[in-house]
Scaffold this motif. Structure first.
Motif, PDB file in Angstrom:
ATOM      1  N   PHE A  92       0.769  -1.223   0.062  1.00 50.94           N
ATOM      2  CA  PHE A  92      -0.048  -0.144   0.085  1.00 50.94           C
ATOM      3  C   PHE A  92       0.813   1.351   0.058  1.00 50.94           C
ATOM      4  CE2 PHE A  92      -3.619  -2.648   1.774  1.00 50.94           C
ATOM      5  CZ  PHE A  92      -4.530  -2.295   0.624  1.00 50.94           C
ATOM      6  N   LEU A 107      -1.829  -2.619  -7.507  1.00 48.33           N
ATOM      7  CA  LEU A 107      -2.766  -3.016  -6.726  1.00 48.33           C
ATOM      8  C   LEU A 107      -3.603  -4.269  -7.266  1.00 48.33           C
ATOM      9  CD1 LEU A 107      -4.115  -3.259  -3.726  1.00 48.33           C
ATOM     10  CD2 LEU A 107      -5.707  -1.293  -4.685  1.00 48.33           C
ATOM     11  N   THR A 120     -10.508  -2.370  -1.933  1.00 46.84           N
ATOM     12  CA  THR A 120     -10.257  -1.184  -3.220  1.00 46.84           C
ATOM     13  C   THR A 120     -11.640  -0.631  -3.603  1.00 46.84           C
ATOM     14  OG1 THR A 120      -8.622  -2.628  -4.015  1.00 46.84           O
ATOM     15  CG2 THR A 120      -9.524  -1.305  -5.674  1.00 46.84           C
ATOM     16  N   TRP A 168     -12.237   1.974  -0.699  1.00 43.06           N
ATOM     17  CA  TRP A 168     -11.254   3.087  -1.132  1.00 43.06           C
ATOM     18  C   TRP A 168     -11.737   3.799  -2.157  1.00 43.06           C
ATOM     19  CZ3 TRP A 168      -5.619   1.572  -2.388  1.00 43.06           C
ATOM     20  CH2 TRP A 168      -4.697   2.762  -2.275  1.00 43.06           C
ATOM     21  N   GLY A 205      -2.138   5.591  -1.335  1.00 43.44           N
ATOM     22  CA  GLY A 205      -1.766   4.279  -0.459  1.00 43.44           C
ATOM     23  C   GLY A 205      -1.026   4.281   0.884  1.00 43.44           C
ATOM     24  N   SER A 230      -1.580   2.174   4.252  1.00 42.28           N
ATOM     25  CA  SER A 230      -0.554   1.764   4.976  1.00 42.28           C
ATOM     26  C   SER A 230      -0.306   1.945   6.533  1.00 42.28           C
ATOM     27  CB  SER A 230       0.887   1.892   4.153  1.00 42.28           C
ATOM     28  OG  SER A 230       1.895   1.619   4.825  1.00 42.28           O
TER      29      SER A 230
END
Length: 270
Positions: free
Chosen positions: A55, A66, A86, A89, A98, A102
């Motif tokens: 990420f 990804l 995903t 997101w 990303g 993370s």
């Protein structure tokens, strides 16, 4: 209009702080954090660390890196979870890099909390169940032992990764007790292990030892239908669970330790 919660005190539409992701529906993000927390519950720390790194190199939810990473996942359940991450997101925080995800994973990994019961399977992996393969989980549970391992199996053959990991446990000072069914010659699978390993067979002729258990110390236990054989750990259709609650694992371990006591005439040391 007075009382309209969507307006500020001066009558203008309220605006969320710029650093808080807002869903396209206008409500604050809520699904994405839950999906990331579920990943932390599902995966061991080393796998979460891999996700954090991936990420951290991704620009956004539509980054081809990804997509390739998800497609490369051997576990369909994990690939499905990552696909849902995903989608959330993209819907809730499309402008977040990303690195934000993370950091969220790093935070989740750093907060100690009880881990839920984990489902494990052997055989075909579908996307409908967020399970992990028995072979990898068995090795992981053995690796988590600091002082003792209690392992029971009706049959044993091959399972080289398991045998290798047991040997490593012995070398770091872990006491290993193997409860094996004598009629299946299961002990032959562990012949290469050091003499410090204790092998037990059931006394008497009434019934057999049919339990399948891998218990690390008194905190983690793998229970299921799979014997310690290559096919059962990977190819057969098997089902099991990993218990992470010491309140459940401790009496389970105590029960098997009771069977090893000579005065109870249940198991004999080979």
């Amino acid at each position: 209009m007075a009382g309209d919660e969507s307006s500020g005190q001066d009558g203008r539409p309220a605006v969320a702080p710029a650093d808080i992701p807002v869903a396209r529906s206008g409500t604050l993000s809520h699904r994405l954090p839950g999906l990331l927390a579920a990943l932390c519950d599902r995966l061991p720390e080393d796998r979460i660390a891999v996700l954090e790194h991936v990420f951290g190199t991704i620009t956004g939810p539509d980054d081809p890196l990804l997509s390739r990473f998800i497609a490369a996942q051997p576990a369909a359940g994990l690939a499905h979870q990552l696909t849902e991450v995903t989608r959330a997101w993209r819907a809730e925080a499309p402008d977040m890099p990303g690195a934000g995800l993370s950091l969220a994973l790093t935070t989740g990994r750093s907060i100690p909390r009880p881990r839920p019961t984990q489902v494990v399977v052997s055989g075909p992996m579908s996307a409908s169940l967020t399970a992990r393969l028995t072979s990898g989980v068995a090795v992981e549970v053995i690796r988590s032992a600091d002082t003792s391992l209690l392992i029971a199996s009706f049959a044993a053959h091959g399972a080289r990764d398991v045998v290798t990991e047991i040997g490593r446990a012995v070398r770091r000072g872990v006491r290993v007790d193997l409860l094996l069914e004598e009629s299946t010659q299961a002990s032959a699978a562990f012949a290469s292990l050091p003499d410090e390993v204790h092998v037990w067979h059931r006394m008497g002729a009434s019934g057999v030892l049919h339990a399948k258990l891998v218990a690390a110390d008194r905190h983690t236990a793998l229970l299921g239908s799979a014997n310690l054989t290559d096919r059962a750990l990977s190819d057969n259709i098997e089902l099991g669970v990993v218990l992470h609650d010491p309140h459940t694992v401790e009496p389970l371990v105590d029960h098997f330790r009771w069977m090893l006591a000579p005065e109870n005439n249940v198991m004999r040391l080979v």
